[in-house]
Motif scaffolding. Sequence first.
Motif, short mmCIF file in Angstrom:
data_model
loop_
_atom_site.label_atom_id
_atom_site.label_comp_id
_atom_site.label_asym_id
_atom_site.label_seq_id
_atom_site.Cartn_x
_atom_site.Cartn_y
_atom_site.Cartn_z
N TRP A 187 4.10 6.89 2.24
CA TRP A 187 4.92 6.05 2.27
C TRP A 187 4.66 4.66 1.42
O TRP A 187 3.89 4.46 1.17
N ALA A 188 5.73 4.01 1.14
CA ALA A 188 5.79 2.72 0.75
C ALA A 188 5.51 2.40 -0.81
O ALA A 188 5.69 1.61 -1.54
N ASP A 229 8.94 2.17 10.47
CA ASP A 229 9.67 1.64 11.52
C ASP A 229 9.83 2.78 12.55
O ASP A 229 9.56 2.39 13.93
N VAL A 262 5.01 -6.15 -2.73
CA VAL A 262 4.26 -5.64 -1.55
C VAL A 262 2.87 -6.35 -1.23
O VAL A 262 2.06 -6.22 -2.35
N SER A 314 12.08 -5.25 4.07
CA SER A 314 13.12 -4.25 4.40
C SER A 314 14.43 -4.66 3.87
O SER A 314 14.85 -6.06 3.81
N TRP A 346 13.28 2.30 2.31
CA TRP A 346 11.73 2.10 2.20
C TRP A 346 11.03 1.78 3.30
O TRP A 346 9.77 2.52 3.35
N SER A 347 11.48 1.03 4.22
CA SER A 347 10.80 0.77 5.49
C SER A 347 10.95 1.80 6.90
O SER A 347 10.41 1.50 7.65
N GLU A 348 11.96 2.56 6.57
CA GLU A 348 12.37 3.39 7.77
C GLU A 348 11.10 4.39 8.11
O GLU A 348 11.11 4.47 9.25
N PRO A 389 11.51 -2.10 -2.07
CA PRO A 389 11.00 -3.43 -1.08
C PRO A 389 11.56 -4.49 -1.82
O PRO A 389 12.06 -4.55 -3.04
N TRP A 415 5.50 -5.50 6.64
CA TRP A 415 6.55 -4.85 5.93
C TRP A 415 8.01 -5.38 6.25
O TRP A 415 8.93 -5.03 5.45
N GLN A 416 8.27 -5.68 7.32
CA GLN A 416 9.59 -6.20 7.86
C GLN A 416 10.23 -7.01 6.94
O GLN A 416 11.52 -6.93 6.90
#
Length: 345
Positions: A292-293, A307, A64, A345, A302-304, A60, A341-342
């Motif tokens: 995840w994360a 999403d 976070v 990203s 990281w964020s794929e 990230p 989270w965006q």
Amino acid sequence: MTILAALGAQPTGARAERVRRSPHYRDGAFHNTMQTRTMVGGDSRPSVREFLTGGEKRRPSGPVPLVTEAPAATAASGLHLTWYGHATVLVEIEGKRVLLDPVWSDRCSPTPGVGPKRLHAMPVALADVPRLDAIVISHDHYDHLDMPTIQALNRSQQAPFLVPLGVGAHLARWGVPESRIIELDWEESADVAGLTLTATEARHFSGRTLRRNGTLWSSWVVAGEHRRVFYTGDSGYFDGYAAIGERHGPFDATLMQIGAYDKGWPEIHMFPEEAVAAHLDLRGGLLIPVHWATFNLALHSWSEPVDRVWAECKAHDVALAVPRPGERVDVDTPPTLDPWWQPLS
């Protein structure tokens, strides 16, 4: 000695005999019900260079956001789920508490100085986790079974540890008394504090050393009198999800593994779209993504994962909640989805 202890132990004696009696065990190892490769060959296999210098943004861009409120002393009625990061989840179901795959260490590794490091802190201290009714482990990989966390829970809690066959050998080496270890094969259940906890099939593998599959891996059903939760553990997609949904569902909520996938190991971790397909197979209500994360375990950004799972849920009209680490979700009134989270990203 600490590193050697963290490697765990092989089942022996009566535990080993029970392992050998499992229909899923043959030729000295556990097996999936369908042919499963931990790594595929050819161009799909990722190179060391890809791991070290790939262009994906695997961390990230900032801190976070965490929800650091400690759980209440008394578990709530109904169904509430608190994701602490990676696969660690606190399930509050009908006034009871179940902790899934607790990992509080800074790294998922047998040694504190090497291995994948946390991308965010744990939202609450382990000492602030109130009385538990059960502690559930899906399999013995380091990002799901952490020796220091298990030893701390052994000291601070009285709850039994429910584990797949053979995993009890690790816990016993770490000082957990046999009276607190419940080992289950797939489709075996234990009644604990008014809940029924069932080990169900997963498509994965196990091992804390170079030897693989000496212990079993599983998904889990946590069932009260009226509420039900499904947790995937680690798993590739397989047709067994429909059978689990038919036998144990429908589920009020599913905790679905969505991260650490790759084209090099498509049979042991689900891609996000497959997690949604599995949720539908299971007859799930609310989908909460996990795995995840928190740790960088694959080549994707990281964020794929989140999403992709969000887009797939929208395409199939699946209810989705994506909590911040430490955020408590009331399954009956889940929060409006906020893509927190965006910006990272």
